[in-house]
Motif scaffolding. Sequence first.
Motif, PDB file in Angstrom:
ATOM      1  N   LEU A 174       0.813  -1.219   0.000  1.00 52.89           N
ATOM      2  CA  LEU A 174       0.000   0.000   0.000  1.00 52.89           C
ATOM      3  C   LEU A 174       0.848   1.271   0.000  1.00 52.89           C
ATOM      4  CD1 LEU A 174      -2.880  -1.022   2.433  1.00 52.89           C
ATOM      5  CD2 LEU A 174      -2.976  -0.769  -0.054  1.00 52.89           C
ATOM      6  N   VAL A 175       2.127   1.175   0.363  1.00 53.98           N
ATOM      7  CA  VAL A 175       2.961   2.389   0.305  1.00 53.98           C
ATOM      8  C   VAL A 175       3.043   2.903  -1.131  1.00 53.98           C
ATOM      9  CG1 VAL A 175       4.433   1.866   2.297  1.00 53.98           C
ATOM     10  CG2 VAL A 175       5.133   1.105   0.029  1.00 53.98           C
ATOM     11  N   ARG A 176       2.787   2.012  -2.065  1.00 57.00           N
ATOM     12  CA  ARG A 176       2.843   2.381  -3.481  1.00 57.00           C
ATOM     13  C   ARG A 176       1.573   3.112  -3.908  1.00 57.00           C
ATOM     14  NH1 ARG A 176       4.402   4.092  -6.820  1.00 57.00           N
ATOM     15  NH2 ARG A 176       5.485   3.466  -8.706  1.00 57.00           N
ATOM     16  N   LEU A 177       0.513   2.943  -3.117  1.00 55.14           N
ATOM     17  CA  LEU A 177      -0.785   3.522  -3.467  1.00 55.14           C
ATOM     18  C   LEU A 177      -0.878   4.966  -2.979  1.00 55.14           C
ATOM     19  CD1 LEU A 177      -3.090   2.133  -4.948  1.00 55.14           C
ATOM     20  CD2 LEU A 177      -4.226   1.826  -2.733  1.00 55.14           C
ATOM     21  N   SER A 178      -0.846   5.149  -1.659  1.00 58.27           N
ATOM     22  CA  SER A 178      -0.857   6.513  -1.118  1.00 58.27           C
ATOM     23  C   SER A 178      -0.475   6.458   0.351  1.00 58.27           C
ATOM     24  CB  SER A 178      -2.239   7.151  -1.274  1.00 58.27           C
ATOM     25  OG  SER A 178      -3.102   6.659  -0.279  1.00 58.27           O
ATOM     26  N   PRO A 179       0.114   7.537   0.883  1.00 56.24           N
ATOM     27  CA  PRO A 179       0.446   7.580   2.307  1.00 56.24           C
ATOM     28  C   PRO A 179      -0.778   7.334   3.178  1.00 56.24           C
ATOM     29  CG  PRO A 179       1.471   9.431   1.166  1.00 56.24           C
ATOM     30  CD  PRO A 179       0.583   8.748   0.164  1.00 56.24           C
ATOM     31  N   GLU A 180      -1.934   7.891   2.783  1.00 55.51           N
ATOM     32  CA  GLU A 180      -3.144   7.721   3.596  1.00 55.51           C
ATOM     33  C   GLU A 180      -3.537   6.249   3.679  1.00 55.51           C
ATOM     34  OE1 GLU A 180      -2.764   9.885   1.184  1.00 55.51           O
ATOM     35  OE2 GLU A 180      -3.419  11.885   1.821  1.00 55.51           O
ATOM     36  N   ALA A 181      -3.539   5.561   2.542  1.00 62.87           N
ATOM     37  CA  ALA A 181      -3.941   4.151   2.534  1.00 62.87           C
ATOM     38  C   ALA A 181      -3.023   3.335   3.428  1.00 62.87           C
ATOM     39  CB  ALA A 181      -3.915   3.604   1.108  1.00 62.87           C
ATOM     40  N   TYR A 182      -1.699   3.563   3.317  1.00 65.15           N
ATOM     41  CA  TYR A 182      -0.770   2.790   4.124  1.00 65.15           C
ATOM     42  C   TYR A 182      -0.977   3.079   5.612  1.00 65.15           C
ATOM     43  CZ  TYR A 182       3.385   0.580   5.934  1.00 65.15           C
ATOM     44  OH  TYR A 182       4.221  -0.234   6.648  1.00 65.15           O
ATOM     45  N   ASN A 183      -1.089   4.367   5.959  1.00 67.72           N
ATOM     46  CA  ASN A 183      -1.236   4.715   7.374  1.00 67.72           C
ATOM     47  C   ASN A 183      -2.509   4.133   7.974  1.00 67.72           C
ATOM     48  OD1 ASN A 183       1.142   6.045   7.275  1.00 67.72           O
ATOM     49  ND2 ASN A 183       0.295   8.117   7.357  1.00 67.72           N
ATOM     50  N   ASP A 184      -3.590   4.101   7.193  1.00 68.47           N
ATOM     51  CA  ASP A 184      -4.834   3.496   7.666  1.00 68.47           C
ATOM     52  C   ASP A 184      -4.612   2.060   8.085  1.00 68.47           C
ATOM     53  OD1 ASP A 184      -6.481   5.583   7.548  1.00 68.47           O
ATOM     54  OD2 ASP A 184      -7.638   4.934   5.784  1.00 68.47           O
ATOM     55  N   VAL A 185      -3.940   1.293   7.200  1.00 69.08           N
ATOM     56  CA  VAL A 185      -3.809  -0.135   7.462  1.00 69.08           C
ATOM     57  C   VAL A 185      -2.779  -0.407   8.555  1.00 69.08           C
ATOM     58  CG1 VAL A 185      -3.089  -2.319   6.462  1.00 69.08           C
ATOM     59  CG2 VAL A 185      -4.658  -0.845   5.230  1.00 69.08           C
ATOM     60  N   ILE A 186      -1.642   0.300   8.515  1.00 62.86           N
ATOM     61  CA  ILE A 186      -0.634   0.042   9.541  1.00 62.86           C
ATOM     62  C   ILE A 186      -1.174   0.509  10.906  1.00 62.86           C
ATOM     63  CG2 ILE A 186       0.723   2.187   9.546  1.00 62.86           C
ATOM     64  CD1 ILE A 186       2.256  -1.304   9.380  1.00 62.86           C
ATOM     65  N   GLY A 187      -2.126   1.452  10.890  1.00 67.43           N
ATOM     66  CA  GLY A 187      -2.757   1.882  12.134  1.00 67.43           C
ATOM     67  C   GLY A 187      -3.433   0.722  12.852  1.00 67.43           C
ATOM     68  N   THR A 188      -3.968  -0.231  12.084  1.00 70.16           N
ATOM     69  CA  THR A 188      -4.621  -1.367  12.731  1.00 70.16           C
ATOM     70  C   THR A 188      -3.609  -2.263  13.437  1.00 70.16           C
ATOM     71  OG1 THR A 188      -4.484  -2.770  10.775  1.00 70.16           O
ATOM     72  CG2 THR A 188      -6.443  -1.392  10.984  1.00 70.16           C
ATOM     73  N   TYR A 189      -2.329  -2.203  13.028  1.00 70.65           N
ATOM     74  CA  TYR A 189      -1.296  -2.988  13.730  1.00 70.65           C
ATOM     75  C   TYR A 189      -1.049  -2.431  15.137  1.00 70.65           C
ATOM     76  CZ  TYR A 189       0.528  -5.697   9.714  1.00 70.65           C
ATOM     77  OH  TYR A 189       0.700  -6.574   8.678  1.00 70.65           O
ATOM     78  N   GLN A 190      -1.513  -1.188  15.370  1.00 75.57           N
ATOM     79  CA  GLN A 190      -1.164  -0.526  16.630  1.00 75.57           C
ATOM     80  C   GLN A 190      -2.259  -0.621  17.672  1.00 75.57           C
ATOM     81  OE1 GLN A 190      -0.324   3.107  14.631  1.00 75.57           O
ATOM     82  NE2 GLN A 190       1.674   2.419  13.911  1.00 75.57           N
ATOM     83  N   THR A 191      -3.333  -1.357  17.394  1.00 75.23           N
ATOM     84  CA  THR A 191      -4.397  -1.511  18.379  1.00 75.23           C
ATOM     85  C   THR A 191      -4.039  -2.623  19.362  1.00 75.23           C
ATOM     86  OG1 THR A 191      -5.508  -3.120  16.964  1.00 75.23           O
ATOM     87  CG2 THR A 191      -6.132  -0.811  16.678  1.00 75.23           C
ATOM     88  N   PRO A 192      -4.641  -2.569  20.582  1.00 78.20           N
ATOM     89  CA  PRO A 192      -4.311  -3.582  21.602  1.00 78.20           C
ATOM     90  C   PRO A 192      -4.515  -5.016  21.122  1.00 78.20           C
ATOM     91  CG  PRO A 192      -5.543  -1.782  22.575  1.00 78.20           C
ATOM     92  CD  PRO A 192      -5.524  -1.505  21.107  1.00 78.20           C
ATOM     93  N   ILE A 193      -5.630  -5.285  20.422  1.00 78.04           N
ATOM     94  CA  ILE A 193      -5.887  -6.671  19.998  1.00 78.04           C
ATOM     95  C   ILE A 193      -4.797  -7.161  19.053  1.00 78.04           C
ATOM     96  CG2 ILE A 193      -7.496  -8.178  18.760  1.00 78.04           C
ATOM     97  CD1 ILE A 193      -9.577  -7.137  20.329  1.00 78.04           C
ATOM     98  N   MET A 194      -4.460  -6.310  18.071  1.00 82.08           N
ATOM     99  CA  MET A 194      -3.399  -6.689  17.149  1.00 82.08           C
ATOM    100  C   MET A 194      -2.067  -6.790  17.886  1.00 82.08           C
ATOM    101  SD  MET A 194      -4.384  -7.349  14.109  1.00 82.08           S
ATOM    102  CE  MET A 194      -3.368  -6.885  12.718  1.00 82.08           C
TER     103      MET A 194
END
Lengths: 138, 151
Positions: free
Chosen positions: A57-77
Amino acid sequence: MPNESAGTLTYQQKTSSRIPAGTLYRGHSGMWSWVLHRITGVAIFFFLLVHVLDTSLVRLSPEAYNDVIGTYQTPIMGLGEVALVGAIVFHAFNGIRIILMDFWNANYSKLMFWIVVALWVITMLGFAPRHLMNVFSH
Amino acid sequence: MSTTIEAPRSPYSRPPRTRGGVSWEKWGWIYMRASGVVLIVLIFGHLFVNLMIGDGVDALDFAFVGGKLSNPFWQVWDVLMLWLALIHGGNGMRTIVNDYTTRPMTARILKAAILAAVVVLIVLGTLVVFTFDPCPAGSPADLLPSFCPAS
Ligand code: HEM
Ligand code: HEM
């Protein structure tokens, strides 16, 4: 004595189970290390399939990548990441054990299994608290 | 009458399995071990840099990846890790399919699926690493690495 060479056969006849008993691996550390090596290998493989896609997704847009990597930062993940790292660390250390058994000496396989377990505990004690502090301290 | 009977208990032997003169299974076996040793370094390094240093996962975002992937050192690191891990994992999965499938057709379909996934992801991942633009035009400056002209 002919009976002696057919030892496994007479052994099998004594049990009512259809599963052969008393083989070299069944139920011992050799079996569990093999089962765990296999399960962790499959789990890491499926993670990697998803992981290459999320990184792309880094190839798509900064927003798209940040959205998805943001889910890696939740307690459950975060807990999931502890499990993933636990799987990798076991697979890696046990992989070294397999390699040492193949190329060096298979007589120490059991001892080396417990060394793998010990190294796994030490590595996870170094990793998990720090990682969980990062994840739970928003 | 010149039938020869093999001596009892002589060791069972068969010619080594080769295709095109190459023992593929043997080289696969060696590859699993050689790649494993290298992967330990690559993956432990990857996890240490991305999860342990600084704020760990919390620090990961587009700017972080932009900083890493504009450095040839991490480009080579990531591409090596990508190829070695996917081929190692794909070959391991192939072993598992061979172990558990009973019908040849099932085995072939599963192995084709594994091969397709590995090839597609290797191509995709390699392209991503080498065609990546850390400073895409028109993106909000606060999302970009600090070395971009826009930020
Ligand atoms: C929770 C644990 C993980 C996190 C947070 C993580 C994070 C990341 C990040 C931020 C990137 C972007 C580039 C870079 O930082 O170098 C990346 C790329 C990559 N990671 Fe991970 N990673 C994790 C686990 C793993 C594991 C276990 C593997 C190997 C099995 C792996 C293999 C890769 C590969 C091959 C790439 C390059 C992808 C590409 O070529 O597009 N990662 N990872
Ligand atoms: C961290 C470094 C790693 C080491 C030292 C390592 C080592 C090994 C070794 C020695 C084997 C046994 C091969 C055989 O029996 O012929 C193996 C199997 C396997 N590995 Fe890894 N490996 C590593 C990383 C990975 C990764 C990243 C993946 C997933 C992408 C993976 C997936 C597998 C699978 C699926 C198997 C087959 C398991 C089986 O047949 O029971 N490994 N590994």
